[in-house]
Design an enzyme around this catalytic site. Structure first.
Site, PDB file in Angstrom:
ATOM      1  N   CYS A   2      -4.826   0.543   6.550  1.00  0.00           N
ATOM      2  CA  CYS A   2      -4.365   1.622   7.412  1.00  0.00           C
ATOM      3  C   CYS A   2      -3.812   1.017   8.705  1.00  0.00           C
ATOM      4  O   CYS A   2      -4.265  -0.033   9.156  1.00  0.00           O
ATOM      5  CB  CYS A   2      -5.446   2.618   7.803  1.00  0.00           C
ATOM      6  SG  CYS A   2      -6.197   3.434   6.398  1.00  0.00           S
ATOM      7  N   ARG A  27       0.612  -1.876   6.054  1.00  0.00           N
ATOM      8  CA  ARG A  27      -0.848  -1.797   6.001  1.00  0.00           C
ATOM      9  C   ARG A  27      -1.351  -0.651   5.135  1.00  0.00           C
ATOM     10  O   ARG A  27      -2.554  -0.557   4.854  1.00  0.00           O
ATOM     11  CB  ARG A  27      -1.413  -1.606   7.411  1.00  0.00           C
ATOM     12  CG  ARG A  27      -1.039  -2.696   8.374  1.00  0.00           C
ATOM     13  CD  ARG A  27      -1.538  -2.358   9.747  1.00  0.00           C
ATOM     14  NE  ARG A  27      -2.952  -2.578   9.852  1.00  0.00           N
ATOM     15  CZ  ARG A  27      -3.507  -3.704  10.271  1.00  0.00           C
ATOM     16  NH1 ARG A  27      -2.741  -4.711  10.640  1.00  0.00           N
ATOM     17  NH2 ARG A  27      -4.800  -3.836  10.327  1.00  0.00           N
ATOM     18  N   TRP A  74      -4.124   3.881   3.808  1.00  0.00           N
ATOM     19  CA  TRP A  74      -4.397   3.263   2.512  1.00  0.00           C
ATOM     20  C   TRP A  74      -5.762   3.816   2.126  1.00  0.00           C
ATOM     21  O   TRP A  74      -6.778   3.494   2.748  1.00  0.00           O
ATOM     22  CB  TRP A  74      -4.436   1.744   2.649  1.00  0.00           C
ATOM     23  CG  TRP A  74      -4.684   1.026   1.364  1.00  0.00           C
ATOM     24  CD1 TRP A  74      -3.747   0.675   0.431  1.00  0.00           C
ATOM     25  CD2 TRP A  74      -5.946   0.573   0.853  1.00  0.00           C
ATOM     26  NE1 TRP A  74      -4.356   0.041  -0.622  1.00  0.00           N
ATOM     27  CE2 TRP A  74      -5.695  -0.034  -0.392  1.00  0.00           C
ATOM     28  CE3 TRP A  74      -7.262   0.635   1.315  1.00  0.00           C
ATOM     29  CZ2 TRP A  74      -6.697  -0.586  -1.171  1.00  0.00           C
ATOM     30  CZ3 TRP A  74      -8.259   0.080   0.543  1.00  0.00           C
ATOM     31  CH2 TRP A  74      -7.976  -0.526  -0.682  1.00  0.00           C
ATOM     32  N   ASN A  98      -8.958   3.076  11.092  1.00  0.00           N
ATOM     33  CA  ASN A  98      -8.747   2.009  10.112  1.00  0.00           C
ATOM     34  C   ASN A  98     -10.102   1.353   9.896  1.00  0.00           C
ATOM     35  O   ASN A  98     -10.726   0.897  10.856  1.00  0.00           O
ATOM     36  CB  ASN A  98      -7.734   0.994  10.670  1.00  0.00           C
ATOM     37  CG  ASN A  98      -7.686  -0.284   9.858  1.00  0.00           C
ATOM     38  OD1 ASN A  98      -7.927  -0.271   8.662  1.00  0.00           O
ATOM     39  ND2 ASN A  98      -7.377  -1.391  10.513  1.00  0.00           N
ATOM     40  N   GLY A  99     -10.579   1.334   8.649  1.00  0.00           N
ATOM     41  CA  GLY A  99     -11.887   0.734   8.372  1.00  0.00           C
ATOM     42  C   GLY A  99     -12.681   1.619   7.441  1.00  0.00           C
ATOM     43  O   GLY A  99     -12.126   2.512   6.795  1.00  0.00           O
ATOM     44  N   GLU A 479      -1.241 -17.637 -10.033  1.00  0.00           N
ATOM     45  CA  GLU A 479      -0.379 -16.962  -9.059  1.00  0.00           C
ATOM     46  C   GLU A 479       0.756 -16.209  -9.777  1.00  0.00           C
ATOM     47  O   GLU A 479       1.104 -15.084  -9.398  1.00  0.00           O
ATOM     48  CB  GLU A 479       0.166 -18.000  -8.060  1.00  0.00           C
ATOM     49  CG  GLU A 479       1.142 -17.478  -7.027  1.00  0.00           C
ATOM     50  CD  GLU A 479       0.582 -16.393  -6.101  1.00  0.00           C
ATOM     51  OE1 GLU A 479      -0.620 -16.103  -6.147  1.00  0.00           O
ATOM     52  OE2 GLU A 479       1.372 -15.805  -5.346  1.00  0.00           O
ATOM     53  N   LYS A 483       1.334 -12.207  -9.430  1.00  0.00           N
ATOM     54  CA  LYS A 483       2.601 -11.623  -8.973  1.00  0.00           C
ATOM     55  C   LYS A 483       3.095 -10.597  -9.986  1.00  0.00           C
ATOM     56  O   LYS A 483       3.534  -9.518  -9.618  1.00  0.00           O
ATOM     57  CB  LYS A 483       3.690 -12.703  -8.793  1.00  0.00           C
ATOM     58  CG  LYS A 483       3.548 -13.587  -7.592  1.00  0.00           C
ATOM     59  CD  LYS A 483       3.919 -12.928  -6.276  1.00  0.00           C
ATOM     60  CE  LYS A 483       2.703 -12.449  -5.539  1.00  0.00           C
ATOM     61  NZ  LYS A 483       1.967 -13.412  -4.765  1.00  0.00           N
ATOM     62  N   HIS A 502     -10.805 -21.289 -26.352  1.00  0.00           N
ATOM     63  CA  HIS A 502     -12.177 -20.816 -26.143  1.00  0.00           C
ATOM     64  C   HIS A 502     -12.249 -19.292 -26.012  1.00  0.00           C
ATOM     65  O   HIS A 502     -13.231 -18.761 -25.519  1.00  0.00           O
ATOM     66  CB  HIS A 502     -12.780 -21.491 -24.903  1.00  0.00           C
ATOM     67  CG  HIS A 502     -12.839 -22.977 -25.034  1.00  0.00           C
ATOM     68  ND1 HIS A 502     -13.664 -23.606 -25.937  1.00  0.00           N
ATOM     69  CD2 HIS A 502     -12.129 -23.961 -24.427  1.00  0.00           C
ATOM     70  CE1 HIS A 502     -13.479 -24.916 -25.866  1.00  0.00           C
ATOM     71  NE2 HIS A 502     -12.543 -25.152 -24.953  1.00  0.00           N
ATOM     72  N   LYS A 601      -0.618  -4.569   2.646  1.00  0.00           N
ATOM     73  CA  LYS A 601      -0.404  -5.979   3.001  1.00  0.00           C
ATOM     74  C   LYS A 601      -1.612  -6.614   3.685  1.00  0.00           C
ATOM     75  O   LYS A 601      -2.001  -7.713   3.360  1.00  0.00           O
ATOM     76  CB  LYS A 601       0.815  -6.055   3.916  1.00  0.00           C
ATOM     77  CG  LYS A 601       1.204  -7.449   4.308  1.00  0.00           C
ATOM     78  CD  LYS A 601       2.207  -8.016   3.353  1.00  0.00           C
ATOM     79  CE  LYS A 601       2.503  -9.461   3.626  1.00  0.00           C
ATOM     80  NZ  LYS A 601       2.598 -10.195   2.353  1.00  0.00           N
TER      81      LYS A 601
HETATM   82  C1  F6R Z   1      -0.783 -11.058  -3.400  1.00  0.00           C
HETATM   83  C2  F6R Z   1      -1.215 -10.893  -2.034  1.00  0.00           C
HETATM   84  C3  F6R Z   1      -2.664 -10.806  -1.749  1.00  0.00           C
HETATM   85  C4  F6R Z   1      -3.004 -11.576  -0.461  1.00  0.00           C
HETATM   86  C5  F6R Z   1      -4.476 -11.365  -0.097  1.00  0.00           C
HETATM   87  C6  F6R Z   1      -4.875 -12.158   1.128  1.00  0.00           C
HETATM   88  O1  F6R Z   1       0.600 -11.164  -3.476  1.00  0.00           O
HETATM   89  O2  F6R Z   1      -0.421 -10.799  -1.147  1.00  0.00           O
HETATM   90  O3  F6R Z   1      -3.430 -11.265  -2.819  1.00  0.00           O
HETATM   91  O4  F6R Z   1      -2.727 -12.923  -0.659  1.00  0.00           O
HETATM   92  O5  F6R Z   1      -4.697 -10.015   0.148  1.00  0.00           O
HETATM   93  O6  F6R Z   1      -4.099 -11.807   2.228  1.00  0.00           O
HETATM   94  P1  F6R Z   1      -3.997 -12.747   3.491  1.00  0.00           P
HETATM   95  O7  F6R Z   1      -3.268 -13.963   3.068  1.00  0.00           O
HETATM   96  O8  F6R Z   1      -3.234 -11.948   4.508  1.00  0.00           O
HETATM   97  O9  F6R Z   1      -5.401 -13.055   3.918  1.00  0.00           O
END
Ligand code: F6R
Length: 606
Positions: A2, A27, A74, A98-99, A479, A483, A502, A601
């Protein structure tokens, strides 16, 4: 997560609140809302959806007030609908949050007994009613602190009051909050990024702080209701831009910037003339380090796993890796001779911050690798290594991953050199290779630009996908799978290629896309054998290897050949096709690339 914003001004605050909310949308983006004081009354407008949906409401029913708060959500408690959107208001108080309030159920029961009627399923509404209740008997700051004391959990709050109609109040515990100083107006925001276009003068709140903003002053109080002074910081001019430019979305821009990200990073840390790495004021003598513990979440955690391979190859130091949400609750035996390294793009991730906090309480040495240098994690750690990637807006982390990998590699190299665990000529050769990396990333980007959209078509009808690799290609496989799943909502698994037999081999069936990461390294032959096992069971193989690998298998559906570099740097090049593949699958499925469903994010909740 948020995002919250608050403005106390001598003119209408709606335009700036809306602009700031757009910046905070990374956010959270499932609902948006605003509250202002209109002719002495609280006026709240909110809706599910994006800030642009809120704008449409404001066009029909404008808010003109000079004092206001705004929110992008969020969802944690309650689905994203109009009622659960913030602000949450009584006749007296309007709150954005936020929280997470962990004791909201108990507080709700008590407040219901007193006659308060809850409209939403959120945990936030208890704050609104607690404040309303305490304000009956106490002055402003005391009522706020009594409310905060009743709350368990984390919060950053923006609050408006009908009775005190020229102020915006902010408070924090666990979630980030900053104030900004402007001409004839003052601001409250979840981060400095939201405030940067309005002011460069800011103060970060610490846990337990309360701030009271009018249009011409900001007062701070501690939890004992005492006025306190706080440091004012001047934000540096950002040379990076957070605009999309001609790109369709931020993610394609951020992927294509990765050669520049790596160039900036190398320039910052590598002295090519002296063939050395610049790291000053390191908090612990590298020679004394017994163990390094690398901690992060999601993509940042994948950079930690990758780094374990580098540290183990280049140094004799014992390396542990940990997911921050696990580290913070385990019974850890802390040791003053260990270095605890926290990796985070945002520098605000709640789990990573909590893990750092535990380290600080145990008085061990901490280092953070962050993109946002003004972030809570950067400010709290003993030593900061910025990745210099510039703002990353797309929710899926791309260029920050490349930056994190590079800084971790550079750190491993430098520590290895100081400890004399690498021969000088090898060290200098590796430094030289770093110089060539940005051009190789550019070459890989150009090469993958045309062929990944074609490969992506193969994923459209698939039930899922697998990504496999050995050695340092394994974390890159993880990764790649992350993605793909987060962008295209396709189930994807990353596995060490040697683990397939396995269990996971049972998943292979006719037509399942399997991405095989097989650079020309010491694992090459073994990975190719694993690839044959996949082919024999009907898997549709996308092979990513090096130029001139000369793998001819008519059963490989696509082969991508990335440039040859030293083995240490290959994972950075291998990442590029995986990012582009996920991007194009998501684009073909018409997914919202920059704002994947259910995500945000900056993950500032547990
Ligand atoms: C995936 C992604 C998340 C962040 C994770 C940590 O594409 O962006 O998995 O890597 O939430 O976020 P930070 O790096 O901001 O601590």
């Amino acid at each position: 997560m948020c995002g919250i914003i608050g403005i106390a001004s001598n003119k209408s605050v709606t335009p700036n609140i809306i602009q700031s909310l757009k910046k905070l949308e990374y956010r959270g983006y499932d609902s948006a809302g605003i509250a202002t004081i209109e002719s002495g009354n609280l006026d709240e407008k909110k809706c599910p959806g994006r800030v642009e949906d809120l704008e449409k409401i404001l066009l029909k029913r404008p808010s003109q007030g000079f004092i206001g708060i705004g929110h992008v959500r969020w969802a944690t408690h309650g689905i994203p609908n109009q009622v659960n959107a913030h602000p949450h208001s009584s006749d007296e108080v309007s709150v954005v949050h936020n929280g997470i309030i962990e004791n909201s159920n108990e507080l709700k029961k008590d407040l219901e007994k007193k006659g308060y009627k809850f409209k939403s399923q959120t945990d936030t509404e208890v704050i609104t009613f607690l404040l309303t209740d305490f304000l009956k008997d106490f002055d402003l700051v005391i009522a706020i602190n009594k409310t905060l004391k009743a709350l368990n959990g984390s919060f950053a709050l923006g609050i408006l009051f009908k009775k005190y109609n020229d102020i915006v109040v902010g408070a924090r515990r666990g979630s980030p909050l900053a104030v900004g100083y402007g001409p004839n107006e003052n601001y409250l925001g979840s981060d400095s990024y939201a405030l940067k276009s309005m002011t460069k003068k800011i103060t970060y709140l610490d846990d337990g702080d309360v701030c009271v903003l009018t249009n011409n002053k900001i007062d701070f109080y501690n939890s004992k209701n005492k006025k306190i002074n706080k440091e004012v910081l001047i934000l540096s001019d950002d040379k990076h831009t957070a605009e999309k430019g001609d790109y369709k979305d931020f993610m394609s821009k951020e992927i294509s910037e990765q050669n520049i990200t790596s160039k900036n990073c190398v320039k910052e840390y590598v002295d090519h003339l002296r063939k050395d790495i610049n790291l000053y004021n390191f908090p612990i003598k590298p020679k004394d380090i017994q163990k390094i513990i690398l901690i992060g979440c999601g993509t940042a955690y994948h950079s930690c796993i990758t780094a374990k391979y580098w540290f183990e190859e280049l140094t004799n130091i014992q390396i542990d890796i940990d997911v921050a949400s696990e580290f913070r609750y385990r019974k850890i035996k802390f040791n003053k001779k260990n270095l605890y390294v926290f990796v985070s793009q945002s520098g605000e991730t709640a789990d990573t911050f909590a893990a750092l906090d535990i380290c600080k309480k145990n008085k061990v040495k901490t280092c953070s690798i962050v993109n946002v240098v003004e972030s809570s994690i950067a400010r709290s750690s003993d030593f900061v290594l910025p990745i210099h990637a510039g703002p990353e807006i797309g929710v899926a982390s791309t260029k920050a991953f490349i930056g994190q990998l590079l800084v971790l590699y550079i750190l491993a190299l430098k520590i290895s050199d100081i400890r004399k665990e690498i021969l000088k000529p090898d060290y200098e050769k590796k430094i030289n290779d770093l110089k060539k990396l940005p051009d190789l990333i550019k070459k890989t980007l150009n090469y993958c630009h045309n062929n990944t959209p074609i490969i992506a078509k193969d994923f459209l009808k698939a039930k899922g996908a697998m990504f496999i690799g050995r050695g340092i290609s394994f974390p890159i496989a993880l990764e790649g799978a992350l993605k793909l799943k987060e962008l295209s909502y396709l189930h994807a698994e990353g596995y060490p290629a040697g683990e397939m037999k396995h269990g996971p081999l049972a998943l292979i069936e006719e037509g399942l896309p399997v991405v095989i990461l097989a650079p020309r390294d010491r694992y090459f032959e073994k990975t190719i054998s694993n690839m044959q096992e996949v082919i024999a069971r009907g898997g549709k193989v996308i092979l990513i290897t090096n130029e001139n690998s000369k793998i001819i298998s008519e059963n490989v559906r696509f082969t991508l050949e990335i440039p040859i570099t030293n083995e240490n740097l290959t994972p950075l090049l291998m990442t590029v096709p995986l990012q582009l593949l996920a991007y194009h699958v998501a684009a073909l499925k018409n997914c919202d690339i920059d704002k994947p469903r259910n995500l945000a994010k900056s993950v500032t909740v547990e």
